[in-house]
Design a protein around this motif. Sequence first.
Motif, PDB file in Angstrom:
ATOM      1  N   ARG A   1       0.797  -1.226   0.000  1.00 28.19           N
ATOM      2  CA  ARG A   1       0.000   0.000   0.000  1.00 28.19           C
ATOM      3  C   ARG A   1       0.835   1.284   0.000  1.00 28.19           C
ATOM      4  NH1 ARG A   1      -5.355  -0.444   0.658  1.00 28.19           N
ATOM      5  NH2 ARG A   1      -6.180  -2.535   1.130  1.00 28.19           N
TER       6      ARG A   1
ATOM      7  N   TYR B   1     -10.573   2.573 -11.274  1.00 25.99           N
ATOM      8  CA  TYR B   1     -10.568   3.066  -9.900  1.00 25.99           C
ATOM      9  C   TYR B   1     -10.469   4.595  -9.904  1.00 25.99           C
ATOM     10  CZ  TYR B   1      -9.039  -1.818  -9.446  1.00 25.99           C
ATOM     11  OH  TYR B   1      -8.923  -3.186  -9.547  1.00 25.99           O
TER      12      TYR B   1
ATOM     13  N   GLU C   1     -11.151   6.368  -6.384  1.00 29.31           N
ATOM     14  CA  GLU C   1     -10.077   5.989  -5.469  1.00 29.31           C
ATOM     15  C   GLU C   1      -8.769   6.704  -5.822  1.00 29.31           C
ATOM     16  OE1 GLU C   1     -12.722   2.254  -5.851  1.00 29.31           O
ATOM     17  OE2 GLU C   1     -12.105   3.984  -7.059  1.00 29.31           O
TER      18      GLU C   1
ATOM     19  N   GLU D   1      -8.956  10.309  -4.742  1.00 34.98           N
ATOM     20  CA  GLU D   1      -8.899  10.430  -3.283  1.00 34.98           C
ATOM     21  C   GLU D   1      -7.491  10.156  -2.768  1.00 34.98           C
ATOM     22  OE1 GLU D   1     -11.449   9.024   0.665  1.00 34.98           O
ATOM     23  OE2 GLU D   1     -11.556   7.825  -1.168  1.00 34.98           O
ATOM     24  N   ILE D   2      -6.831   9.145  -3.315  1.00 38.37           N
ATOM     25  CA  ILE D   2      -5.454   8.828  -2.905  1.00 38.37           C
ATOM     26  C   ILE D   2      -4.553  10.030  -3.143  1.00 38.37           C
ATOM     27  CG2 ILE D   2      -3.417   7.437  -3.451  1.00 38.37           C
ATOM     28  CD1 ILE D   2      -5.429   5.135  -4.099  1.00 38.37           C
TER      29      ILE D   2
ATOM     30  N   GLU E   1      -3.305   7.518   5.369  1.00 42.28           N
ATOM     31  CA  GLU E   1      -4.711   7.460   4.969  1.00 42.28           C
ATOM     32  C   GLU E   1      -4.821   7.212   3.469  1.00 42.28           C
ATOM     33  OE1 GLU E   1      -8.844  10.040   5.544  1.00 42.28           O
ATOM     34  OE2 GLU E   1      -6.980  10.677   6.541  1.00 42.28           O
ATOM     35  N   ALA E   2      -3.912   7.814   2.701  1.00 39.86           N
ATOM     36  CA  ALA E   2      -3.897   7.581   1.257  1.00 39.86           C
ATOM     37  C   ALA E   2      -3.643   6.111   0.949  1.00 39.86           C
ATOM     38  CB  ALA E   2      -2.836   8.457   0.604  1.00 39.86           C
TER      39      ALA E   2
ATOM     40  N   SER F   1      -4.358   3.591   2.761  1.00 37.09           N
ATOM     41  CA  SER F   1      -5.521   2.778   3.140  1.00 37.09           C
ATOM     42  C   SER F   1      -6.601   2.774   2.063  1.00 37.09           C
ATOM     43  CB  SER F   1      -6.112   3.285   4.466  1.00 37.09           C
ATOM     44  OG  SER F   1      -6.777   4.531   4.282  1.00 37.09           O
ATOM     45  N   LYS F   2      -6.534   3.732   1.145  1.00 35.91           N
ATOM     46  CA  LYS F   2      -7.555   3.852   0.108  1.00 35.91           C
ATOM     47  C   LYS F   2      -7.199   3.105  -1.174  1.00 35.91           C
ATOM     48  CE  LYS F   2     -10.092   6.536   2.686  1.00 35.91           C
ATOM     49  NZ  LYS F   2     -11.393   6.055   3.216  1.00 35.91           N
TER      50      LYS F   2
ATOM     51  N   PRO G   1      -7.247   0.344  -3.618  1.00 35.79           N
ATOM     52  CA  PRO G   1      -8.235  -0.744  -3.717  1.00 35.79           C
ATOM     53  C   PRO G   1      -7.601  -2.120  -3.505  1.00 35.79           C
ATOM     54  CG  PRO G   1      -8.470   0.787  -5.551  1.00 35.79           C
ATOM     55  CD  PRO G   1      -7.200   1.150  -4.860  1.00 35.79           C
TER      56      PRO G   1
END
Length: 360
Positions: free
Chosen positions: A258, A285, A288, A291-292, A303-304, A306-307, A309
């Motif tokens: 990740r 995606y 996603e 947002e990343i 947090e990025a 964790s997003k 996919p």
Amino acid sequence: MRPGAPLLRSVVAVKLSMMINYSGDFHADVERVRELEAAGLDIVWVPEAYSFDSVSQMGYLAAKTSTIQIGSGILNTYSRTATCMAQTAAGLDYVSGGRFVLGLGASGPQVIEGFHGVPYEKPMARIRDYINVCRMTWRREKVVYDGKAVQIPLPEGEGTGLGKPLKLINHPVREDIPIFWASLMGLSVTATAQYADGWLPIFFDPEKFHTVWGDELKKGQAQRDESLGQLQISAGGMVAIGDEFAGDAADRVLDMARPNVALYVGGMGARDKNFYNTITQKYGYVDEAIEIQDLYLSGKKEEAASKVPREMLANTNLVGTASHVKERIAAYQEAGVTHLAVTPIGDPTKTIEQLRDLMG
């Protein structure tokens, strides 16, 4: 045949390849490569980035090994001239007894301009010119070349005017040293499929890759010289094989990827010019990827990550039971992958031996 399978290909035995760490303990890595060579690893890729140069290390590896192929992963086409690249490849092929693979790429402006102090101009045309000059040099032709990015000798009016066409003094071990191109998008992928021996993609999903690169690959392969043979593809990911990695238990391994995926998708390039983000969106995606990038550029790196996919992680790595990994190997092979690029989780030698067993 899967809908994403490349044109003009035949199913061939897959080779196993691995990248060593450019910031690790090189001497320890060499000893590990010797063990992996004995276990059945076919090719080791040596990166450079802005670490120690990889050429000296590949020469050392050539002296310490006997059968494994040694590839540059990658040499950028800005820090060495086109003929210097050809000399370097011919020299490495000579000291390795014909085991060298030339991996070329453009790197990025952060490294090329920030570290090397060279303008980042015409990356696609430059690599194509380098491929042509390398092959011309290895054939021991006088190097006279007028490309979009490379002109040899210098054009009239530039320099002293004393330059003259020259050819390589030595006779190379091979005139056809394999050239792999690390291309990402658009015209570069088309040019790779047309001109290069092999392709080094990133985030390769064997079932979905055609949604990202299918049109470009088909266009390039339609113009490909038959003498080059099938376009070789080196792709893969982390490998963890065993019942302990079945189902949800695979997550703890996949989660290891990740941070790196988030770095590329979120932080490599400007907000409006990040090819890795574009690749992720083309895979479907879209939300996603956006947002990343938003999170990463805001400093929220965990947090990025964790997003990212899970489906993307599962499809671009080989983690699970032996039967599952065997199915994934078959998917890569059917997609046209000729070199399965692996990052073993756990004991590398054991992993290579497991893969060899699964591949028959």
